[in-house]
Design a protein around this motif. Structure first.
Motif, PDB file in Angstrom:
ATOM      1  N   LYS A   1       1.288  -1.431   0.130  1.00  0.00           N
ATOM      2  CA  LYS A   1      -0.217   0.582   0.140  1.00  0.00           C
ATOM      3  C   LYS A   1       1.001   1.028   0.273  1.00  0.00           C
ATOM      4  CE  LYS A   1      -3.685  -1.909   2.341  1.00  0.00           C
ATOM      5  NZ  LYS A   1      -4.522  -1.879   3.573  1.00  0.00           N
ATOM      6  N   GLU A   2       1.980   1.148   0.747  1.00  0.00           N
ATOM      7  CA  GLU A   2       2.938   2.466   0.662  1.00  0.00           C
ATOM      8  C   GLU A   2       3.020   3.237  -0.469  1.00  0.00           C
ATOM      9  OE1 GLU A   2       7.025   1.698   2.624  1.00  0.00           O
ATOM     10  OE2 GLU A   2       4.904   1.699   4.514  1.00  0.00           O
ATOM     11  N   PRO A   3       3.446   2.589  -2.218  1.00  0.00           N
ATOM     12  CA  PRO A   3       3.929   3.079  -2.865  1.00  0.00           C
ATOM     13  C   PRO A   3       2.462   3.756  -3.403  1.00  0.00           C
ATOM     14  CG  PRO A   3       5.130   0.788  -3.060  1.00  0.00           C
ATOM     15  CD  PRO A   3       4.098   1.254  -1.648  1.00  0.00           C
ATOM     16  N   LYS A   4       0.994   3.160  -3.527  1.00  0.00           N
ATOM     17  CA  LYS A   4       0.031   3.609  -4.118  1.00  0.00           C
ATOM     18  C   LYS A   4       0.032   5.144  -2.367  1.00  0.00           C
ATOM     19  CE  LYS A   4      -1.627  -0.361  -5.404  1.00  0.00           C
ATOM     20  NZ  LYS A   4      -3.046  -1.514  -5.597  1.00  0.00           N
ATOM     21  N   GLN A   5      -0.076   5.075  -1.476  1.00  0.00           N
ATOM     22  CA  GLN A   5       0.080   6.115  -0.942  1.00  0.00           C
ATOM     23  C   GLN A   5       0.938   7.113  -1.485  1.00  0.00           C
ATOM     24  OE1 GLN A   5      -0.030   4.259   3.097  1.00  0.00           O
ATOM     25  NE2 GLN A   5      -1.709   3.883   2.841  1.00  0.00           N
ATOM     26  N   ARG A   6       1.828   6.677  -1.542  1.00  0.00           N
ATOM     27  CA  ARG A   6       3.002   7.915  -1.816  1.00  0.00           C
ATOM     28  C   ARG A   6       2.083   8.766  -3.030  1.00  0.00           C
ATOM     29  NH1 ARG A   6       8.268   4.340  -0.590  1.00  0.00           N
ATOM     30  NH2 ARG A   6       7.577   4.643   2.422  1.00  0.00           N
ATOM     31  N   ARG A   7       2.081   7.892  -3.870  1.00  0.00           N
ATOM     32  CA  ARG A   7       1.386   8.624  -5.266  1.00  0.00           C
ATOM     33  C   ARG A   7       0.474   9.282  -4.859  1.00  0.00           C
ATOM     34  NH1 ARG A   7       1.193   3.448  -8.293  1.00  0.00           N
ATOM     35  NH2 ARG A   7       3.021   2.358  -7.313  1.00  0.00           N
ATOM     36  N   ARG A   8      -0.590   8.937  -4.808  1.00  0.00           N
ATOM     37  CA  ARG A   8      -1.814   9.848  -3.545  1.00  0.00           C
ATOM     38  C   ARG A   8      -1.768  10.747  -3.509  1.00  0.00           C
ATOM     39  NH1 ARG A   8      -6.104   7.999   0.531  1.00  0.00           N
ATOM     40  NH2 ARG A   8      -7.659   9.511   0.089  1.00  0.00           N
ATOM     41  N   PHE A   9      -0.505  10.388  -2.242  1.00  0.00           N
ATOM     42  CA  PHE A   9       0.039  12.090  -1.733  1.00  0.00           C
ATOM     43  C   PHE A   9       0.587  12.925  -2.135  1.00  0.00           C
ATOM     44  CE2 PHE A   9       3.276  14.424   0.844  1.00  0.00           C
ATOM     45  CZ  PHE A   9       2.305  15.629   1.575  1.00  0.00           C
ATOM     46  N   VAL A  10       1.522  12.414  -3.500  1.00  0.00           N
ATOM     47  CA  VAL A  10       2.030  13.506  -4.398  1.00  0.00           C
ATOM     48  C   VAL A  10       1.150  13.894  -5.277  1.00  0.00           C
ATOM     49  CG1 VAL A  10       3.414  13.657  -6.613  1.00  0.00           C
ATOM     50  CG2 VAL A  10       4.804  12.524  -4.558  1.00  0.00           C
ATOM     51  N   ARG A  11       0.085  13.234  -5.821  1.00  0.00           N
ATOM     52  CA  ARG A  11      -1.016  13.715  -6.386  1.00  0.00           C
ATOM     53  C   ARG A  11      -1.428  15.021  -5.884  1.00  0.00           C
ATOM     54  NH1 ARG A  11      -4.092   9.177  -8.109  1.00  0.00           N
ATOM     55  NH2 ARG A  11      -2.702   7.933  -7.193  1.00  0.00           N
ATOM     56  N   GLU A  12      -1.940  15.162  -4.539  1.00  0.00           N
ATOM     57  CA  GLU A  12      -3.081  15.647  -4.226  1.00  0.00           C
ATOM     58  C   GLU A  12      -1.829  16.711  -3.403  1.00  0.00           C
ATOM     59  OE1 GLU A  12      -4.081  13.755  -0.238  1.00  0.00           O
ATOM     60  OE2 GLU A  12      -5.548  12.419  -1.557  1.00  0.00           O
ATOM     61  N   VAL A  13      -0.748  16.512  -3.397  1.00  0.00           N
ATOM     62  CA  VAL A  13      -0.250  18.161  -3.046  1.00  0.00           C
ATOM     63  C   VAL A  13       0.207  18.996  -4.126  1.00  0.00           C
ATOM     64  CG1 VAL A  13       2.545  18.614  -2.647  1.00  0.00           C
ATOM     65  CG2 VAL A  13       1.976  17.189  -1.265  1.00  0.00           C
TER      66      VAL A  13
END
Length: 83
Positions: free
Chosen positions: A21-33
């Motif tokens: 889940k971590e890479p998906k969460q990181r990608r989502r975080f970056v997209r939201e930022v």
């Protein structure tokens, strides 16, 4: 003994799921930022320059006042100690 092995298996399985889940969460975080940064209203160059100059002037003025007080207090202390 058996229960300890089951706990270890459960823990390792949980760690694997979190790792997936971590890479998906990181990608989502970056997209939201990136999305939030696009919403920001940035200052114009003229406004940015004015604000920077105001900050510099205030910092220099405060530094001068603090320096003057420091000098005065050092004179007073020297005068009192040497007398």
């Amino acid at each position: 003994m058996v229960s300890e092995r089951l706990e270890n298996v459960d823990k390792s399985a949980a760690k694997k799921q979190v790792a997936k889940k971590e890479p998906k969460q990181r990608r989502r975080f970056v997209r939201e930022v990136v999305a939030e940064m696009k919403k920001v209203t940035w200052l114009s160059k003229k406004d940015w320059l004015k604000s920077t100059l105001v900050v510099l002037v205030v910092v220099i003025a405060i530094a001068a006042v603090v320096g003057a007080f420091d000098y005065l207090f050092s004179l007073i202390v020297t005068w009192l100690t040497i007398g």
